[in-house]
Scaffold this active site. Structure first.
Site, PDB file in Angstrom:
ATOM      1  N   GLU A   1       0.821  -1.356   0.016  1.00  0.00           N
ATOM      2  CA  GLU A   1       0.012  -0.104  -0.024  1.00  0.00           C
ATOM      3  C   GLU A   1       0.935   1.205   0.030  1.00  0.00           C
ATOM      4  O   GLU A   1       1.586   1.503   0.697  1.00  0.00           O
ATOM      5  CB  GLU A   1      -0.809  -0.101   1.471  1.00  0.00           C
ATOM      6  CG  GLU A   1      -1.702   1.091   1.513  1.00  0.00           C
ATOM      7  CD  GLU A   1      -2.777   1.398   0.526  1.00  0.00           C
ATOM      8  OE1 GLU A   1      -3.464   0.798   0.026  1.00  0.00           O
ATOM      9  OE2 GLU A   1      -2.918   2.778   0.024  1.00  0.00           O
TER      10      GLU A   1
ATOM     11  N   THR B   1      -5.776   1.141  -5.454  1.00  0.00           N
ATOM     12  CA  THR B   1      -5.448  -0.277  -5.242  1.00  0.00           C
ATOM     13  C   THR B   1      -6.198  -0.901  -6.097  1.00  0.00           C
ATOM     14  O   THR B   1      -5.312  -1.965  -6.745  1.00  0.00           O
ATOM     15  CB  THR B   1      -5.708  -0.579  -3.816  1.00  0.00           C
ATOM     16  OG1 THR B   1      -5.004   0.401  -2.924  1.00  0.00           O
ATOM     17  CG2 THR B   1      -5.084  -1.975  -3.401  1.00  0.00           C
TER      18      THR B   1
ATOM     19  N   ASP C   1       1.779  -0.202  -4.680  1.00  0.00           N
ATOM     20  CA  ASP C   1       0.411  -0.186  -5.668  1.00  0.00           C
ATOM     21  C   ASP C   1       0.108   1.081  -6.160  1.00  0.00           C
ATOM     22  O   ASP C   1      -0.480   1.254  -7.325  1.00  0.00           O
ATOM     23  CB  ASP C   1      -0.637  -0.732  -4.817  1.00  0.00           C
ATOM     24  CG  ASP C   1      -1.147   0.116  -3.649  1.00  0.00           C
ATOM     25  OD1 ASP C   1      -0.400   1.205  -3.291  1.00  0.00           O
ATOM     26  OD2 ASP C   1      -2.274  -0.229  -2.895  1.00  0.00           O
TER      27      ASP C   1
HETATM   28  C1  GP9 Z   1      -8.635  -0.948   0.831  1.00  0.00           C
HETATM   29  C2  GP9 Z   1      -7.436  -0.943   0.476  1.00  0.00           C
HETATM   30  C3  GP9 Z   1      -7.072   0.543   0.178  1.00  0.00           C
HETATM   31  O1  GP9 Z   1      -9.215  -2.416   1.065  1.00  0.00           O
HETATM   32  O2  GP9 Z   1      -6.869  -1.655  -0.492  1.00  0.00           O
HETATM   33  O3  GP9 Z   1      -7.300   1.151  -0.997  1.00  0.00           O
HETATM   34  P1  GP9 Z   1      -7.133   2.364  -1.753  1.00  0.00           P
HETATM   35  O4  GP9 Z   1      -7.849   3.227  -1.028  1.00  0.00           O
HETATM   36  O5  GP9 Z   1      -5.520   2.436  -1.343  1.00  0.00           O
HETATM   37  O6  GP9 Z   1      -7.441   2.135  -3.072  1.00  0.00           O
END
Ligand code: GP9
Length: 427
Positions: free
Chosen positions: A38, A82, A256
């Site tokens: 993340e 993500t 990501d």
């Molecule tokens: C939520 C996580 C974050 O489940 O994958 O998503 P994002 O806000 O970074 O798209």
């Protein structure tokens, strides 16, 4: 489905390489552990904050002889963040210019990694300690043909082990090991981390380094949160070793999408010691780290050819020794010599090995200087035509993005018989 022959012709002539890379089959039969990290951007790798290393574990991986580190690798996500990065990796198609394809086209027919490698006996699962319907993951994972989704219900989550968005990454990895141990082998698993998410909250006991000091609390808090994610991944490697899962697996770590938006450019320019963040710099900030770690391989290196998230599907299939000539996708095997040489961003910008095209300007990729247009004689009239060296790639970028959109909007893979992918002996 009338467009399919034209699209297939384009990808065969311009994208899919005839040549197998030297690493074709290098991870044949191994488990694949993919970490969707993340919000980790590449600018933190090898850098310090307040005199302290931000990512000591990832920095060690850069030097590791079993690791390929891609330092010129771009995230290509759109509004789906993500979920768009997941879409790129699983399909090697582009996400949409508006909205999140996971929501808008979650019921389409795809030809994604989990489906392809199932034919080679792979079990596939996603592990992510959030609500299963976030980004419509539960629906989309069925279309991508994942075998199982370990969502928040699969984890013990309480006040002590959570922060911000939910379960902290360290207990997340620790609690996941039992699922890997019990899983059918070989497996392809995707771990989606959560702690290093905006607004980058951490409990005091999890802060190993001090925040930065600027006018942006977001950037300030980003550094200790990235350090926490770095420590969590190091612990995960150790858990895998203790559980006897490490030797038979390859581990891929990919940032990501960006964590720090252009809203924080004043603070970012101060941190990077730049007068300002130019449009050229902004594109450079879309670099995220990619590590491909193959235990026992011994030939790792730093690879600086331009690369992006669209390249993961063909790369993973090639590492596993799976040919996929009937497939339709827009990325390249990262270990192939015969590659497109450019990465398209979802807004139509691109980065090639020579140029960066952004905000209607063409830049020299090495100097960051704008490139002047060239006046050329038009064949028909005596008029002069203005051309940019970026024009040729720009045409291909537009075409690819449109073809990918056509596939998604028209749900065109309904009309394609991809047949069975071939497992080929490495030669
Ligand atoms: C939520 C996580 C974050 O489940 O994958 O998503 P994002 O806000 O970074 O798209």
């Amino acid at each position: 489905g009338n467009e399919i022959p034209e699209i297939k012709k384009y990808v065969d002539e311009n994208v899919i390489s005839e040549e197998k890379s030297d690493l074709f089959g290098a991870a044949e039969g191994k488990n694949v552990i993919f970490i969707n990290a993340e919000s980790i951007q590449n600018f933190v790798i090898g850098r310090d904050v307040n005199g302290q290393e931000i990512t000591p574990f990832l920095n060690k991986l850069v030097e590791d002889e079993d690791t390929y580190y891609f330092d010129n690798f771009f995230e290509q996500t759109g509004q789906g963040n993500t979920s768009d990065s997941e879409f790129l990796v699983e399909n090697s198609l582009y996400p949409l210019s508006r909205g999140a394809v996971f929501f808008t086209h979650g019921g389409n027919e795809y030809h994604a990694l989990p489906e392809i490698i199932r034919e080679e006996g792979y079990y596939s699962a996603v592990l992510h300690a959030n609500n299963k319907s976030f980004w419509n993951r539960d629906g989309m994972y069925q279309s991508l043909e994942y075998d199982h989704f370990y969502s928040e219900d699969a984890y013990e989550i309480n006040e002590e082990n959570s922060v911000g968005w939910g379960l902290k990454d360290k207990p997340f990895f620790e609690q996941s090991i039992k699922y890997l141990q019990a899983m059918e082998k070989p497996f392809y698993t995707k771990f989606i981390t959560l702690t290093n998410h905006f607004p980058f909250e951490l409990d005091e006991e999890d802060k190993s380094i001090e925040p930065y000091n600027s006018n942006s609390n977001t950037l300030n808090n980003y550094f200790p949160a990235v350090r926490y994610a770095d420590e969590a991944m190091e612990e995960f490697f150790n858990h895998l070793k203790q559980a006897g899962l490490y030797e038979d697996s390859i581990i891929i770590i990919m940032g990501d999408h960006i964590g720090i938006s252009a809203n924080h450019n004043r603070a970012m320019s101060m941190y990077l010691d730049k007068e300002e963040i130019t449009p050229f710099d902004q594109v450079q900030l879309q670099k995220v780290p990619l590590f491909i770690h193959i235990p026992g391989h011994g030939e790792g290196e730093v690879i600086s050819e331009v690369a992006g998230q669209i390249d993961l599907k063909p790369t993973i299939l090639s590492l596993l020794g799976i040919e996929h000539k009937s497939d339709i996708y827009f990325g390249n095997d990262l270990f192939s010599e015969d590659r497109k040489g450019y990465i398209a961003l979802r807004n139509g910008d691109f980065i090639s090995n020579d140029y960066v095209s952004t905000a209607g300007m063409c830049y020299d990729v090495n100097t960051g200087e704008p490139i002047e247009s060239e006046e050329t004689e038009s064949a028909e009239e005596n008029d002069a035509e203005t051309t940019f060296p970026c024009d040729e790639i720009e045409e291909k970028v537009d075409l690819e993005l449109n073809y990918s959109d056509d596939i998604i909007y028209g749900d065109l893979f309904r009309f394609v018989d991809f047949g069975k992918e071939e497992k080929v002996e490495n030669d």
